[in-house]
Design an enzyme around this catalytic site. Structure first.
Site, PDB file in Angstrom:
ATOM      1  CG  HIS A 249      -0.379  -0.002   2.539  1.00 49.68           C
ATOM      2  ND1 HIS A 249      -1.114  -0.197   3.677  1.00 49.68           N
ATOM      3  CD2 HIS A 249       0.891   0.168   2.975  1.00 49.68           C
ATOM      4  CE1 HIS A 249      -0.337  -0.122   4.738  1.00 49.68           C
ATOM      5  NE2 HIS A 249       0.887   0.099   4.329  1.00 49.68           N
ATOM      6  CG  ASN A 250       0.094   4.169   1.548  1.00 49.85           C
ATOM      7  OD1 ASN A 250      -1.046   4.076   1.114  1.00 49.85           O
ATOM      8  ND2 ASN A 250       0.354   4.243   2.849  1.00 49.85           N
TER       9      ASN A 250
END
Length: 341
Positions: A249-250
């Site tokens: 994620h991210n």
């Protein structure tokens, strides 16, 4: 010749037409007709082959191919009567020629029986939705796309024009550009690995971001790209991601990155443009990897890297330092053998 059960050749093409397609210089009869691409060893008079590795010059000289795509340095080794397409980048020229003979088939517009498309979804003209596929509420799919069998396009997902989504792909919480290809089994937009841990256990943190994928991206089979936790996970234009890659994620990938099979990129790491990562390399989280960095296979990257760095090993280090250390270890080993220790 490619197996006709699976592939349909276009053509024939004249050597002149293929030269235009490849941006190459002709040597030989431009009116010569060629019907297929083939390896040097098996090619016949109606085939065009290619040579981009000097290890195969002998096979080139003995080939029966009607024509061959080559670099300028090896033209003198061509057998008599063989037509040549001379290109600075022979491999790219071959790719363009092979795509002319074997273009991607156009999607057959329409929704197959057994597919489920929400009445609130929007499907562009010429888009094909295969049996078993599910397109959720409010999803938008552009023109001339192909949605494979049993693929799931989640609620609200947006997909641009001319995309190819393979069988069993799952896409959720995602905005996808045009000319994107996602191969079978890839999972895009699942929860990121986010937990708050203490002595009572692990508390899941809601993942409230998206996956944003640019234009011209390829995502390999069974690759997983997690959605952001609040910020988005971003895949830049023109990235090529191999099979079985995990992107946390991210993570942000710049333009034109190449990520080879079994790479793992931990959350919140940012890659610049045109980064290349070899197979099975692992990147820790919250790193910044500069433009043009090259990371060797199975490297373990634990620190940020400056632009244009080349690193190998685990822990990753500059490649010259790595090989110095390997040489020193070899000398130490040899010395121990001499002394009998």
């Amino acid at each position: 010749m490619a197996d006709p059960r699976f592939y349909r050749a276009a053509g024939p093409f004249t050597l002149s037409a293929l030269a235009d397609i490849a941006g190459a210089e002709i040597r030989g009869d431009g009116a010569r007709l060629l019907r297929d691409v083939a390896p040097l060893v098996t090619a016949g008079p109606d085939d065009i082959s290619f040579l981009d590795n000097p290890a195969y010059v002998r096979a080139f000289s003995a080939s029966r191919a009607g024509a061959c795509i080559v670099g300028p340095a090896v033209t003198a080794a061509a057998p008599a009567g063989m037509g040549l397409l001379v290109a600075v980048n022979a491999y790219k020229a071959y790719a363009l020629v092979a795509r002319a003979f074997y273009p991607d088939p156009a999607p057959v517009g329409g929704t197959a029986e057994g597919a489920h498309v929400s009445p609130t979804a929007r499907i562009g003209a010429g888009t094909q939705v295969a049996a078993g596929a599910v397109v959720g509420d409010g999803a938008e799919i552009g023109h001339r796309c192909r949605i494979g069998a049993n693929a799931v396009i989640g609620d609200g997902v947006c997909i641009g024009d001319d995309c190819d989504i393979g069988a069993l792909v799952s896409i959720r919480f995602a905005i996808i550009g045009s000319h994107v290809r996602v191969y079978a089994g890839a999972q895009i937009g699942e929860d990121g690995f986010g937990y708050a841990s203490d002595d009572t256990g692990h508390t899941h943190i809601p993942q409230l971001g998206r996956v944003v994928i640019g234009d011209g991206v390829e995502i390999g089979a069974n690759t997983t790209i997690d959605r952001g936790s609040g910020p988005d996970t971003v895949i830049g234009d023109g990235c090529i991601i191999d099979n079985l890659v995990q992107i946390g994620h991210n993570v942000v990938l710049g333009r034109g990155c190449v990520i080879v099979s079994q790479v793992g990129i931990s959350g919140s790491t940012t890659l610049g443009d045109y980064v290349i990562i070899g197979g099975q390399a692992g990147l820790a989280g919250h790193l910044t990897i500069g433009d043009g960095v090259r990371i060797g296979a199975q490297a373990g990257v634990m620190n940020s890297l400056d632009a244009l760095s080349t690193v190998v090993g685990s822990p990753a280090m500059p490649y010259k330092e790595f090989w110095r250390q390997m040489a020193a270890l070899k000398r130490l080993s040899a010395a121990k053998k001499k002394t009998g220790d």
